[in-house]
Design a protein around this motif. Structure first.
Motif, mmCIF file in Angstrom:
data_model
loop_
_atom_site.group_PDB
_atom_site.id
_atom_site.type_symbol
_atom_site.label_atom_id
_atom_site.label_comp_id
_atom_site.label_asym_id
_atom_site.label_seq_id
_atom_site.Cartn_x
_atom_site.Cartn_y
_atom_site.Cartn_z
ATOM 1 N N MET A 277 -19.046 23.344 25.493
ATOM 2 C CA MET A 277 -18.152 23.031 24.391
ATOM 3 C C MET A 277 -16.712 22.895 24.877
ATOM 4 N N GLU A 278 -16.305 23.808 25.755
ATOM 5 C CA GLU A 278 -14.948 23.777 26.283
ATOM 6 C C GLU A 278 -14.734 22.513 27.131
ATOM 7 N N GLU A 279 -15.764 22.133 27.868
ATOM 8 C CA GLU A 279 -15.691 20.932 28.698
ATOM 9 C C GLU A 279 -15.551 19.674 27.840
ATOM 10 N N ILE A 280 -16.228 19.650 26.700
ATOM 11 C CA ILE A 280 -16.129 18.516 25.771
ATOM 12 C C ILE A 280 -14.688 18.393 25.269
ATOM 13 N N GLU A 281 -14.101 19.520 24.888
ATOM 14 C CA GLU A 281 -12.714 19.509 24.413
ATOM 15 C C GLU A 281 -11.758 19.013 25.489
ATOM 16 N N LEU A 282 -12.031 19.391 26.742
ATOM 17 C CA LEU A 282 -11.192 18.918 27.848
ATOM 18 C C LEU A 282 -11.267 17.397 27.980
ATOM 19 N N TYR A 283 -12.477 16.846 27.874
ATOM 20 C CA TYR A 283 -12.642 15.393 27.967
ATOM 21 C C TYR A 283 -11.928 14.696 26.807
ATOM 22 N N LEU A 284 -12.038 15.259 25.617
ATOM 23 C CA LEU A 284 -11.385 14.665 24.448
ATOM 24 C C LEU A 284 -9.859 14.731 24.577
ATOM 25 N N GLU A 285 -9.357 15.856 25.047
ATOM 26 C CA GLU A 285 -7.912 16.011 25.220
ATOM 27 C C GLU A 285 -7.397 15.065 26.306
ATOM 28 N N ASP A 286 -8.165 14.924 27.377
ATOM 29 C CA ASP A 286 -7.791 14.007 28.455
ATOM 30 C C ASP A 286 -7.757 12.564 27.948
ATOM 31 N N ALA A 287 -8.751 12.185 27.152
ATOM 32 C CA ALA A 287 -8.789 10.832 26.590
ATOM 33 C C ALA A 287 -7.576 10.601 25.696
ATOM 34 N N LYS A 288 -7.243 11.585 24.871
ATOM 35 C CA LYS A 288 -6.090 11.458 23.975
ATOM 36 C C LYS A 288 -4.798 11.305 24.775
ATOM 37 N N ASP A 289 -4.619 12.136 25.795
ATOM 38 C CA ASP A 289 -3.413 12.062 26.629
ATOM 39 C C ASP A 289 -3.301 10.705 27.326
ATOM 40 N N THR A 290 -4.412 10.206 27.831
ATOM 41 C CA THR A 290 -4.399 8.926 28.525
ATOM 42 C C THR A 290 -4.101 7.787 27.555
ATOM 43 N N MET A 291 -4.647 7.862 26.341
ATOM 44 C CA MET A 291 -4.354 6.835 25.331
ATOM 45 C C MET A 291 -2.880 6.875 24.931
ATOM 46 N N GLU A 292 -2.313 8.068 24.825
ATOM 47 C CA GLU A 292 -0.877 8.185 24.538
ATOM 48 C C GLU A 292 -0.057 7.558 25.655
ATOM 49 N N GLY A 293 -0.524 7.725 26.894
ATOM 50 C CA GLY A 293 0.144 7.091 28.030
ATOM 51 C C GLY A 293 0.093 5.572 27.931
ATOM 52 N N ALA A 294 -1.035 5.040 27.464
ATOM 53 C CA ALA A 294 -1.164 3.594 27.284
ATOM 54 C C ALA A 294 -0.182 3.099 26.223
ATOM 55 N N ILE A 295 0.009 3.874 25.166
ATOM 56 C CA ILE A 295 0.970 3.511 24.115
ATOM 57 C C ILE A 295 2.397 3.531 24.675
ATOM 58 N N LYS A 296 2.728 4.558 25.445
ATOM 59 C CA LYS A 296 4.071 4.648 26.042
ATOM 60 C C LYS A 296 4.325 3.453 26.954
ATOM 61 N N HIS A 297 3.323 3.097 27.752
ATOM 62 C CA HIS A 297 3.456 1.947 28.645
ATOM 63 C C HIS A 297 3.659 0.665 27.832
ATOM 64 N N LEU A 298 2.923 0.519 26.751
ATOM 65 C CA LEU A 298 3.059 -0.650 25.885
ATOM 66 C C LEU A 298 4.480 -0.746 25.332
ATOM 67 N N ILE A 299 5.019 0.364 24.874
ATOM 68 C CA ILE A 299 6.369 0.365 24.311
ATOM 69 C C ILE A 299 7.397 -0.045 25.364
ATOM 70 N N ILE A 300 7.211 0.432 26.592
ATOM 71 C CA ILE A 300 8.115 0.045 27.684
ATOM 72 C C ILE A 300 8.018 -1.457 27.940
ATOM 73 N N GLU A 301 6.796 -1.976 28.005
ATOM 74 C CA GLU A 301 6.603 -3.407 28.264
ATOM 75 C C GLU A 301 7.161 -4.264 27.124
ATOM 76 N N LEU A 302 6.963 -3.844 25.888
ATOM 77 C CA LEU A 302 7.501 -4.599 24.755
ATOM 78 C C LEU A 302 9.026 -4.529 24.720
#
Length: 186
Positions: free
Chosen positions: A1-26
């Motif tokens: 269960m803890e490992e699942i939460e880690l994967y979900l949190e990692d996915a969320k952080d990486t998606m937030e990074g993609a948004i930040k990169h998009l804002i910089i590019e725009l």
């Protein structure tokens, strides 16, 4: 269960990074108003090494149509001017020996459409990145079934990843909508 939460949190952080990169590019896509971000990514030859412009000069916007660049050292002013001219930014810098001024011309309709199309390409890239992050998270979650995690728990986690993905794709669409409005505004 803890490992699942880690994967979900990692996915969320990486998606937030993609948004930040998009804002910089725009931010690099100019919408008629002068902005220091228009020069982001511009590198100059500074004592033999390529250095970001913001590390060797102060960049500000005294008004909505002008970008002013004041180098920390006077002797690199010609290198900065050359980098701006070679940067395919569509600017004609003027150099007075102390400072470089760039007059940002108003956009015509054709150029606005071109910039909106470029923004749309950045949006599509961001969506693809977010979907790839979703795929990586789901693959990591599926590997947990081999370690004995229940399949229904994995399925619920994949649903959470999908909801996360949908939320970030929606955010990307909102960002595009705002940028398109900014670009097309006369």
């Amino acid at each position: 269960m803890e490992e699942i939460e880690l994967y979900l949190e990692d996915a969320k952080d990486t998606m937030e990074g993609a948004i930040k990169h998009l804002i910089i590019e725009l931010g690099k896509i100019r919408a008629g108003k002068a902005s220091p971000q228009m020069l982001e990514g511009l590198q100059i030859d500074y004592y033999g090494s390529m250095t970001p412009l913001q590390n060797v000069a102060t960049i500000n916007t005294p008004d909505a149509r002008t970008i002013a660049i004041k180098p920390f050292e006077r002797k690199i002013i010609n290198d900065i001017e050359k980098a701006i001219r070679n940067g395919n930014l569509g600017f004609s810098p003027s150099n007075d020996g102390e400072m470089i001024r760039i007059s940002v011309p108003p956009l015509n309709e054709e150029r606005r459409r071109e910039l909106a199309k470029r923004a749309k390409n950045e949006i599509e890239t961001a969506k693809i990145n977010i979907r790839n992050i979703r795929q990586d998270a789901n693959n990591s979650l599926r590997k947990l079934t081999k370690e004995g995690v229940a399949e229904d728990l994995i399925k619920l986690s994949e649903d959470r990843v999908q909801k996360l993905t949908d939320g970030f794709v929606s955010k990307v669409e909102q960002i595009y909508s705002a940028k398109e409005k900014e670009i097309m505004e006369v």
